[in-house]
Design a protein around this motif. Structure first.
Motif, PDB file in Angstrom:
ATOM      1  N   GLU A 224       0.842  -1.205   0.000  1.00  0.00           N
ATOM      2  CA  GLU A 224       0.000   0.000   0.000  1.00  0.00           C
ATOM      3  C   GLU A 224       0.873   1.250   0.000  1.00  0.00           C
ATOM      4  N   LEU A 225       1.998   1.163   0.727  1.00  0.00           N
ATOM      5  CA  LEU A 225       2.897   2.316   0.867  1.00  0.00           C
ATOM      6  C   LEU A 225       3.969   2.354  -0.222  1.00  0.00           C
ATOM      7  N   TYR A 226       4.471   1.157  -0.582  1.00  0.00           N
ATOM      8  CA  TYR A 226       5.562   1.060  -1.571  1.00  0.00           C
ATOM      9  C   TYR A 226       5.173   0.018  -2.625  1.00  0.00           C
ATOM     10  N   PRO A 227       4.296   0.379  -3.570  1.00  0.00           N
ATOM     11  CA  PRO A 227       3.777  -0.614  -4.531  1.00  0.00           C
ATOM     12  C   PRO A 227       4.847  -1.253  -5.408  1.00  0.00           C
ATOM     13  N   GLU A 228       5.994  -0.595  -5.561  1.00  0.00           N
ATOM     14  CA  GLU A 228       7.051  -1.155  -6.411  1.00  0.00           C
ATOM     15  C   GLU A 228       8.257  -1.615  -5.595  1.00  0.00           C
ATOM     16  N   SER A 229       8.017  -2.003  -4.367  1.00  0.00           N
ATOM     17  CA  SER A 229       9.110  -2.481  -3.514  1.00  0.00           C
ATOM     18  C   SER A 229       9.670  -3.796  -4.060  1.00  0.00           C
ATOM     19  N   GLN A 230      10.923  -3.752  -4.530  1.00  0.00           N
ATOM     20  CA  GLN A 230      11.548  -4.960  -5.080  1.00  0.00           C
ATOM     21  C   GLN A 230      11.712  -6.030  -4.007  1.00  0.00           C
ATOM     22  N   LYS A 231      12.189  -5.616  -2.838  1.00  0.00           N
ATOM     23  CA  LYS A 231      12.384  -6.587  -1.755  1.00  0.00           C
ATOM     24  C   LYS A 231      11.049  -7.180  -1.316  1.00  0.00           C
ATOM     25  N   GLY A 232       9.993  -6.349  -1.333  1.00  0.00           N
ATOM     26  CA  GLY A 232       8.674  -6.831  -0.956  1.00  0.00           C
ATOM     27  C   GLY A 232       8.180  -7.930  -1.871  1.00  0.00           C
ATOM     28  N   HIS A 233       8.294  -7.692  -3.187  1.00  0.00           N
ATOM     29  CA  HIS A 233       7.871  -8.710  -4.159  1.00  0.00           C
ATOM     30  C   HIS A 233       8.726  -9.968  -4.048  1.00  0.00           C
ATOM     31  N   PHE A 234      10.025  -9.770  -3.817  1.00  0.00           N
ATOM     32  CA  PHE A 234      10.923 -10.915  -3.682  1.00  0.00           C
ATOM     33  C   PHE A 234      10.546 -11.747  -2.455  1.00  0.00           C
ATOM     34  N   MET A 235      10.327 -11.071  -1.324  1.00  0.00           N
ATOM     35  CA  MET A 235      10.034 -11.806  -0.085  1.00  0.00           C
ATOM     36  C   MET A 235       8.691 -12.521  -0.159  1.00  0.00           C
ATOM     37  N   ARG A 236       7.703 -11.869  -0.807  1.00  0.00           N
ATOM     38  CA  ARG A 236       6.403 -12.540  -0.929  1.00  0.00           C
ATOM     39  C   ARG A 236       6.513 -13.745  -1.854  1.00  0.00           C
ATOM     40  N   ALA A 237       7.298 -13.583  -2.936  1.00  0.00           N
ATOM     41  CA  ALA A 237       7.496 -14.717  -3.855  1.00  0.00           C
ATOM     42  C   ALA A 237       8.180 -15.880  -3.151  1.00  0.00           C
ATOM     43  N   MET A 238       9.186 -15.582  -2.317  1.00  0.00           N
ATOM     44  CA  MET A 238       9.883 -16.633  -1.573  1.00  0.00           C
ATOM     45  C   MET A 238       8.951 -17.303  -0.564  1.00  0.00           C
ATOM     46  N   LEU A 239       8.045 -16.496   0.007  1.00  0.00           N
ATOM     47  CA  LEU A 239       7.061 -17.052   0.930  1.00  0.00           C
ATOM     48  C   LEU A 239       6.121 -18.016   0.195  1.00  0.00           C
ATOM     49  N   TRP A 240       5.649 -17.602  -0.995  1.00  0.00           N
ATOM     50  CA  TRP A 240       4.781 -18.486  -1.797  1.00  0.00           C
ATOM     51  C   TRP A 240       5.522 -19.775  -2.152  1.00  0.00           C
ATOM     52  N   LEU A 241       6.793 -19.646  -2.479  1.00  0.00           N
ATOM     53  CA  LEU A 241       7.591 -20.818  -2.845  1.00  0.00           C
ATOM     54  C   LEU A 241       7.700 -21.783  -1.659  1.00  0.00           C
ATOM     55  N   GLU A 242       7.892 -21.199  -0.469  1.00  0.00           N
ATOM     56  CA  GLU A 242       8.052 -22.018   0.731  1.00  0.00           C
ATOM     57  C   GLU A 242       6.792 -22.822   1.055  1.00  0.00           C
ATOM     58  N   ILE A 243       5.611 -22.213   0.798  1.00  0.00           N
ATOM     59  CA  ILE A 243       4.360 -22.921   1.126  1.00  0.00           C
ATOM     60  C   ILE A 243       3.732 -23.549  -0.122  1.00  0.00           C
ATOM     61  N   ASN A 244       4.555 -23.663  -1.174  1.00  0.00           N
ATOM     62  CA  ASN A 244       4.185 -24.392  -2.395  1.00  0.00           C
ATOM     63  C   ASN A 244       3.039 -23.744  -3.182  1.00  0.00           C
ATOM     64  N   GLU A 245       2.940 -22.427  -3.124  1.00  0.00           N
ATOM     65  CA  GLU A 245       1.984 -21.684  -3.956  1.00  0.00           C
ATOM     66  C   GLU A 245       2.741 -21.188  -5.197  1.00  0.00           C
ATOM     67  N   ILE A 246       3.002 -22.098  -6.120  1.00  0.00           N
ATOM     68  CA  ILE A 246       3.917 -21.820  -7.232  1.00  0.00           C
ATOM     69  C   ILE A 246       3.400 -20.725  -8.166  1.00  0.00           C
ATOM     70  N   GLN A 247       2.114 -20.757  -8.490  1.00  0.00           N
ATOM     71  CA  GLN A 247       1.579 -19.757  -9.419  1.00  0.00           C
ATOM     72  C   GLN A 247       1.670 -18.351  -8.829  1.00  0.00           C
ATOM     73  N   LYS A 248       1.365 -18.223  -7.526  1.00  0.00           N
ATOM     74  CA  LYS A 248       1.482 -16.913  -6.872  1.00  0.00           C
ATOM     75  C   LYS A 248       2.933 -16.448  -6.865  1.00  0.00           C
ATOM     76  N   CYS A 249       3.846 -17.403  -6.678  1.00  0.00           N
ATOM     77  CA  CYS A 249       5.274 -17.083  -6.720  1.00  0.00           C
ATOM     78  C   CYS A 249       5.653 -16.546  -8.104  1.00  0.00           C
ATOM     79  N   LYS A 250       5.171 -17.204  -9.144  1.00  0.00           N
ATOM     80  CA  LYS A 250       5.468 -16.764 -10.519  1.00  0.00           C
ATOM     81  C   LYS A 250       4.872 -15.389 -10.800  1.00  0.00           C
ATOM     82  N   ASP A 251       3.688 -15.124 -10.234  1.00  0.00           N
ATOM     83  CA  ASP A 251       3.064 -13.807 -10.427  1.00  0.00           C
ATOM     84  C   ASP A 251       3.954 -12.702  -9.866  1.00  0.00           C
ATOM     85  N   ASP A 252       4.494 -12.934  -8.656  1.00  0.00           N
ATOM     86  CA  ASP A 252       5.394 -11.932  -8.070  1.00  0.00           C
ATOM     87  C   ASP A 252       6.699 -11.844  -8.848  1.00  0.00           C
ATOM     88  N   TYR A 253       7.150 -12.970  -9.372  1.00  0.00           N
ATOM     89  CA  TYR A 253       8.360 -12.980 -10.210  1.00  0.00           C
ATOM     90  C   TYR A 253       8.162 -12.091 -11.429  1.00  0.00           C
TER      91      TYR A 253
END
Length: 388
Positions: A224-253
């Protein structure tokens, strides 16, 4: 004013195509327009013309720093700048960036030397004291209490600034006091008005302690505050990867690609996704293309070793293993320990795998998790009796 300056520099290059300042201005314009390769080529030309001037090195260092690629190259360029007689207004931010770079590659000694060597009257006293306190805590356990006291004092005097909260939370994390670290970061987020770095570190802690739902809530607030946060997208993608949400991970990628496809975060995430899909040959090509990341990031090196094992590059994986710290030195890095365990499972090295598990038992209070990892190891190595 910027357009007027750009027109002047363009006119200058028409008169003299080898004008150093004109070339630097043109290169900077290309980089701002994301024409990175053209900009870097022009900077090379400017440096050939005048290797003793700071401006081209400064622009190239800033490019590498903000795009987050090639930390060693960034450091080398910034040192070319500070070796020259540059204005103080340029020196201060470069020293700050150099400190961040050294810490990002775990080079504590050079970070400490940098702070000791600079003329302290030029540095913001708060920044200098907070960084020195943090370094002292990392380098000597006997100074931790004094460092904590100093950082708390800085927080009391300047509650709106983020560094002291960040460093104090890191110290508590190193001491395995994750609950206290989270409290410090939450206080900092409120006091420093939703500082991005504090929010990122809080997300990291929630993820590391497997509070995935809390991590997602903070990530959503971050966007909401930093819509283009690179670290934010990276960390959320890694979180999706960890819990096996592959498509969501690819979306953040893909979102990360649109924001900055030159970023090491983007490249590292791409490698992890390929490895998760068992596309080891493609992952290996990506590694070879961006091999500097392997030199300073332990986790990237671990996944590279696993990739080489999978693609049967015996010589390469053995060379990289020799560059790894001793297992006991990794006891504070849970992710690295898990990665090294995965390596020795792949190598069928029962002795080393057992050694890592024993270390994990001493640093991780969750016996259930350790038992699960141990059982997985027994099945994979296929030598031990699972009934044990």
């Amino acid at each position: 004013e910027e357009d007027s300056l750009s027109r002047c520099m363009t006119r200058l290059l028409e008169i003299d195509p080898n004008n150093y300042l004109g070339l630097c201005s043109k290169a900077n314009k290309h980089i701002k327009e994301k024409r990175y390769d053209e900009g870097l080529q022009i900077l090379e030309r400017a440096i050939e013309i005048n290797p003793d001037h700071f401006q081209a090195y400064c622009i190239r260092g800033d490019y590498y720093y903000f795009i987050r690629v090639k930390p060693i190259e960034t450091i080398n360029n910034y040192y070319k700048v500070i070796e020259q007689n540059i204005p103080v207004i340029l020196l201060v931010p470069i020293v700050s960036r150099l400190f961040d770079l050294y810490m990002s590659i775990n080079d504590v000694n050079n970070a400490h030397n940098l702070l000791n060597d600079i003329d302290q009257e030029f540095m913001d006293l708060y920044e200098l004291q907070s960084r020195l306190s943090y370094i002292q805590a990392i380098k000597g356990h006997d100074q931790i209490n004094q460092s904590i006291k100093q950082l708390k004092e800085l927080m009391r005097h300047s509650p709106e600034k983020s560094e002291a909260y960040l460093y104090l939370a890191n110290i508590y994390t190193l001491q395995k006091s994750n609950k206290v670290a989270k409290i410090i970061l939450k206080e900092g987020v409120l006091a420093a008005v939703n500082n991005e770095d504090l929010m990122i570190n809080l997300i990291h802690l929630e993820t590391a302690t497997e509070n995935h739902e809390k991590a997602v809530v903070i990530i959503n607030k971050l966007f909401e505050l930093y819509p283009e946060s690179q670290k934010g997208h990276f960390m959320r993608a890694m979180l999706w990867l960890e819990i096996n949400e592959i498509q969501k991970c690819k979306d953040d990628y893909n979102r990360l690609k649109k924001i900055n496809d030159q970023s090491e975060l983007y490249e590292y995430l791409g490698m992890r996704i390929l490895m998760d899909q068992k596309q080891y040959k493609k992952a290996e090509k990506m590694i070879e293309k961006h091999n500097e990341l392997i030199l300073y990031d332990i986790n990237a090196r671990i996944y590279t070793i696993i990739c080489y094992i999978k693609t049967k590059k015996v010589k390469k994986h053995k060379e990289l293993i020799r560059t790894m710290p001793h297992i006991k030195e990794l006891k504070d890095n849970r992710m690295a320990l898990e990665g090294m365990l995965a390596i020795y499972i792949e190598m069928k090295d029962e002795k080393k795998a057992k050694e890592i598990i024993e270390i994990m038992k001493t640093v991780n209070p969750s016996e259930i998790e350790v038992e699960y990892i141990e059982a997985m190891m027994y099945r994979d190595i296929n030598k031990l009796d699972v009934s044990e």
